[in-house]
Design an enzyme around this catalytic site. Structure first.
Site, PDB file in Angstrom:
ATOM      1  N   GLN A  95       0.851  -1.198   0.000  1.00 57.68           N
ATOM      2  CA  GLN A  95       0.000   0.000   0.000  1.00 57.68           C
ATOM      3  C   GLN A  95       0.883   1.242   0.000  1.00 57.68           C
ATOM      4  OE1 GLN A  95      -2.471   0.002   3.499  1.00 57.68           O
ATOM      5  NE2 GLN A  95      -2.363   2.209   3.606  1.00 57.68           N
ATOM      6  N   GLY A  96       0.754   2.069  -1.026  1.00 58.82           N
ATOM      7  CA  GLY A  96       1.615   3.250  -1.148  1.00 58.82           C
ATOM      8  C   GLY A  96       0.843   4.541  -0.965  1.00 58.82           C
TER       9      GLY A  96
ATOM     10  N   SER B 233       1.743   6.880   2.160  1.00 63.74           N
ATOM     11  CA  SER B 233       2.629   7.848   2.820  1.00 63.74           C
ATOM     12  C   SER B 233       3.807   8.234   1.923  1.00 63.74           C
ATOM     13  CB  SER B 233       3.196   7.250   4.106  1.00 63.74           C
ATOM     14  OG  SER B 233       2.165   6.760   4.912  1.00 63.74           O
TER      15      SER B 233
ATOM     16  N   SER C 145       4.692  -1.188   3.770  1.00 58.82           N
ATOM     17  CA  SER C 145       4.875  -2.517   4.360  1.00 58.82           C
ATOM     18  C   SER C 145       4.881  -3.588   3.275  1.00 58.82           C
ATOM     19  CB  SER C 145       3.729  -2.845   5.319  1.00 58.82           C
ATOM     20  OG  SER C 145       3.608  -1.858   6.302  1.00 58.82           O
TER      21      SER C 145
ATOM     22  N   GLU D  75      -8.273  -1.074   7.124  1.00 60.53           N
ATOM     23  CA  GLU D  75      -7.011  -1.182   7.864  1.00 60.53           C
ATOM     24  C   GLU D  75      -7.233  -0.901   9.355  1.00 60.53           C
ATOM     25  OE1 GLU D  75      -3.843   1.195   6.283  1.00 60.53           O
ATOM     26  OE2 GLU D  75      -2.359   0.268   7.600  1.00 60.53           O
TER      27      GLU D  75
ATOM     28  N   SER E  79      -1.993   7.964  12.708  1.00 57.56           N
ATOM     29  CA  SER E  79      -1.529   7.982  14.105  1.00 57.56           C
ATOM     30  C   SER E  79      -2.709   8.092  15.078  1.00 57.56           C
ATOM     31  CB  SER E  79      -0.589   9.174  14.314  1.00 57.56           C
ATOM     32  OG  SER E  79      -1.344  10.368  14.289  1.00 57.56           O
TER      33      SER E  79
HETATM   34  C1  LIG Z   1       4.509  -0.310  11.120  1.00 53.83           C
HETATM   35  C2  LIG Z   1       4.065   0.706  10.125  1.00 53.83           C
HETATM   36  C3  LIG Z   1       3.588   0.291   8.893  1.00 53.83           C
HETATM   37  C4  LIG Z   1       3.212   1.231   7.942  1.00 53.83           C
HETATM   38  N1  LIG Z   1       2.793   0.787   6.717  1.00 53.83           N
HETATM   39  C5  LIG Z   1       2.452   1.691   5.782  1.00 53.83           C
HETATM   40  C6  LIG Z   1       2.068   1.235   4.473  1.00 53.83           C
HETATM   41  O1  LIG Z   1       2.050   0.034   4.186  1.00 53.83           O
HETATM   42  N2  LIG Z   1       1.769   2.171   3.548  1.00 53.83           N
HETATM   43  C7  LIG Z   1       1.786   3.518   3.824  1.00 53.83           C
HETATM   44  O2  LIG Z   1       1.448   4.305   2.947  1.00 53.83           O
HETATM   45  N3  LIG Z   1       2.157   3.976   5.042  1.00 53.83           N
HETATM   46  C8  LIG Z   1       2.495   3.091   6.024  1.00 53.83           C
HETATM   47  N4  LIG Z   1       2.891   3.539   7.265  1.00 53.83           N
HETATM   48  C9  LIG Z   1       3.040   4.980   7.489  1.00 53.83           C
HETATM   49  C10 LIG Z   1       1.967   5.598   8.391  1.00 53.83           C
HETATM   50  O3  LIG Z   1       0.721   5.643   7.731  1.00 53.83           O
HETATM   51  C11 LIG Z   1       2.460   6.995   8.766  1.00 53.83           C
HETATM   52  O4  LIG Z   1       3.636   6.839   9.536  1.00 53.83           O
HETATM   53  C12 LIG Z   1       1.419   7.773   9.551  1.00 53.83           C
HETATM   54  O5  LIG Z   1       0.349   8.151   8.723  1.00 53.83           O
HETATM   55  C13 LIG Z   1       2.022   9.028  10.215  1.00 53.83           C
HETATM   56  O6  LIG Z   1       2.692   9.810   9.281  1.00 53.83           O
HETATM   57  P1  LIG Z   1       4.186  10.318   9.532  1.00 53.83           P
HETATM   58  O7  LIG Z   1       5.019   9.151   9.911  1.00 53.83           O
HETATM   59  O8  LIG Z   1       4.600  11.139   8.356  1.00 53.83           O
HETATM   60  O9  LIG Z   1       4.101  11.229  10.838  1.00 53.83           O
HETATM   61  P2  LIG Z   1       3.628  12.746  10.902  1.00 53.83           P
HETATM   62  O10 LIG Z   1       2.418  12.938  10.074  1.00 53.83           O
HETATM   63  O11 LIG Z   1       4.812  13.625  10.642  1.00 53.83           O
HETATM   64  O12 LIG Z   1       3.214  12.865  12.414  1.00 53.83           O
HETATM   65  C14 LIG Z   1       4.193  12.964  13.449  1.00 53.83           C
HETATM   66  C15 LIG Z   1       3.449  13.153  14.772  1.00 53.83           C
HETATM   67  O13 LIG Z   1       2.691  14.386  14.738  1.00 53.83           O
HETATM   68  C16 LIG Z   1       1.315  14.117  15.033  1.00 53.83           C
HETATM   69  N5  LIG Z   1       0.463  14.982  14.217  1.00 53.83           N
HETATM   70  C17 LIG Z   1       0.577  15.226  12.886  1.00 53.83           C
HETATM   71  N6  LIG Z   1      -0.404  16.054  12.478  1.00 53.83           N
HETATM   72  C18 LIG Z   1      -1.166  16.332  13.578  1.00 53.83           C
HETATM   73  C19 LIG Z   1      -2.331  17.131  13.809  1.00 53.83           C
HETATM   74  N7  LIG Z   1      -2.921  17.793  12.820  1.00 53.83           N
HETATM   75  N8  LIG Z   1      -2.826  17.179  15.063  1.00 53.83           N
HETATM   76  C20 LIG Z   1      -2.251  16.482  16.082  1.00 53.83           C
HETATM   77  N9  LIG Z   1      -1.140  15.719  15.923  1.00 53.83           N
HETATM   78  C21 LIG Z   1      -0.607  15.648  14.696  1.00 53.83           C
HETATM   79  C22 LIG Z   1       1.094  12.665  14.658  1.00 53.83           C
HETATM   80  O14 LIG Z   1       0.019  12.126  15.393  1.00 53.83           O
HETATM   81  C23 LIG Z   1       2.421  12.045  15.052  1.00 53.83           C
HETATM   82  O15 LIG Z   1       2.433  11.754  16.417  1.00 53.83           O
HETATM   83  C24 LIG Z   1       3.277   2.622   8.233  1.00 53.83           C
HETATM   84  C25 LIG Z   1       3.748   3.041   9.495  1.00 53.83           C
HETATM   85  C26 LIG Z   1       4.138   2.104  10.420  1.00 53.83           C
HETATM   86  C27 LIG Z   1       4.638   2.575  11.755  1.00 53.83           C
END
Ligand SMILES: Cc1cc2nc3c(=O)[nH]c(=O)nc-3n(C[C@H](O)[C@H](O)[C@H](O)COP(=O)(O)OP(=O)(O)OC[C@H]3O[C@@H](n4cnc5c(N)ncnc54)[C@H](O)[C@@H]3O)c2cc1C
Length: 352
Positions: free
Chosen positions: A101-102, A104, A136, A219, A334
């Site tokens: 799944q792409g 992020s 993933s 999901e 998150s």
């Molecule tokens: C084990 C794992 C598997 C994953 N698999 C996939 C996958 O298969 N495909 C895919 O596309 N993605 C995948 N992801 C990515 C996941 O969807 C993202 O990590 C997630 O959406 C958070 O984005 P980010 O890491 O850019 O964090 P950010 O968006 O930068 O967030 C960082 C922190 O800031 C907080 N935050 C951000 N915006 C706000 C707001 N407006 N209000 C309050 N708090 C806020 C967040 O809650 C978080 O704590 C995976 C992640 C993990 C950990």
């Protein structure tokens, strides 16, 4: 299953998962819950849930690289083009092909609508440039269901389109990312002038956000059924490590587990009745996350410093699962984003 079972490597888990899918497909169990026109036996996600629960009872360790069968496959059934589905769905379900799944990107996670991977129409195809991260299982995958920008940046979520990208196509590069727990199931996918035929669009151009929301409800929601079956199994595997002193923590966990189960069963019944799962699935994700962390704390406390400094294969498994439980609050959106979803879209708060 005794705790001393050797820890399977990622590659062994992948080949085992693939073999099991082939066997289930062959024996029809893997066909229940999928449409007959694509090789299934009909039925709903309830049929699949029953099969999964029995598999866990029989010693299964979970779908591994085929986790997306419960997330991506229903999305394809709903939105992909029939000719594409006819070719790909049976190969997904029988274990021949893995999907990833792409969504992020390095600069777009919680704020998914700001994603920048761009697809430009060119004859009967789209040419895609950009990068996806945290995908993933993409190291093992043949396909990536990717959300890309076909409109302008100003259009935000209205300018997005969903498409199936063949990861063996020219211009694709997959770079695995090693996690703190030692596994490398996550990866970054680089897309450099990758041609994607129109036949691989999943939904209409510009409809990507709706497709993404449909997928994310799975999901966050239907996946919680699968995972709660695994939690039960894990607790039973660990029962020898636990003492009477752990009884209260076990009780707390079991109460939370029962909550995950009840909420997941409710969601599955709504899904089977053809109802939209919608933003309420954020509740399932929160419950599932809390139960998983509670379970891993319990195991961590019961097995003490061995989780920090593993002495055998079983400790390594505990360590891997404990560390993974630290990040379960992130995938699928998150914890904060789930709370915001509930506040805005379930409770109707903060709308002026
Ligand atoms: C084990 C794992 C598997 C994953 N698999 C996939 C996958 O298969 N495909 C895919 O596309 N993605 C995948 N992801 C990515 C996941 O969807 C993202 O990590 C997630 O959406 C958070 O984005 P980010 O890491 O850019 O964090 P950010 O968006 O930068 O967030 C960082 C922190 O800031 C907080 N935050 C951000 N915006 C706000 C707001 N407006 N209000 C309050 N708090 C806020 C967040 O809650 C978080 O704590 C995976 C992640 C993990 C950990």
């Amino acid at each position: 299953m005794p705790c001393s079972a050797p820890r399977p490597t990622s590659t062994r888990r992948w080949s085992g998962a693939r073999r099991l899918r082939a066997l289930l497909w062959e024996a029809d169990w893997g066909r229940y819950g999928w449409p007959e026109e694509y090789g299934g036996r009909g039925g709903s996600s309830l049929h699949r849930a029953a099969v999964h629960e029995e598999l866990f009872r029989a010693g299964w360790h979970g779908p591994a690289v085929f986790e997306h069968v419960e997330i991506i496959a229903p999305t394809l059934v709903r939105y992909a083009q029939p000719a594409f589905l006819e070719q790909r769905l049976p190969r997904f379900l029988d274990g021949a092909e893995v999907w990833s799944q792409g969504f992020s990107e390095p600069e777009a996670g919680s704020d998914l609508a700001s994603l920048r991977t761009r697809a430009v129409e060119d004859g009967d195809a789209f040419v895609v440039n950009g990068s996806k991260i945290w995908t993933s299982w993409s190291k093992w995958a043949r396909w990536c269901l990717a959300l890309v920008r076909t409109g302008t940046a100003d259009e935000r979520h209205r300018g997005l389109t969903m498409m199936a990208i063949d990861l063996t196509a020219p211009g694709v590069r997959v770079r695995p990312i090693r996690q703190a727990n030692g596994t490398d199931e996550l990866a970054q996918v680089f897309l450099d002038d990758v041609r994607v035929p129109r036949t691989q669009l999943v939904g209409e151009p510009g409809e990507g956000w709706a497709v993404a929301m449909y997928l994310l409800a799975r999901e966050r929601g239907t996946l919680s059924w699968l995972r709660h079956c695994g939690f039960r199994r894990r607790l039973l595997e660990e029962h020898k490590s636990l003492t009477v002193a752990d009884d209260r923590a076990v009780g707390d966990f079991v109460a939370q587990w029962a909550g995950v189960r009840a909420a997941a069963a409710d969601l599955l019944h709504r899904d089977a009745a053809g109802q939209d799962l919608g933003p309420e699935s954020a509740f399932n994700k929160l419950l599932m996350t809390r139960a998983e962390q509670e379970l891993q704390h319990l195991v961590h406390d019961a097995t003490g410093p061995r989780v920090g400094v593993p002495v055998d294969e079983e400790d390594l498994l505990r360590q891997r699962e404990y560390l993974f439980s630290r990040i379960v609050t992130v995938y699928g959106g998150s914890q904060q984003m789930q709370l915001i979803t509930i506040a805005k879209h379930v409770l109707g708060l903060g709308r002026g």
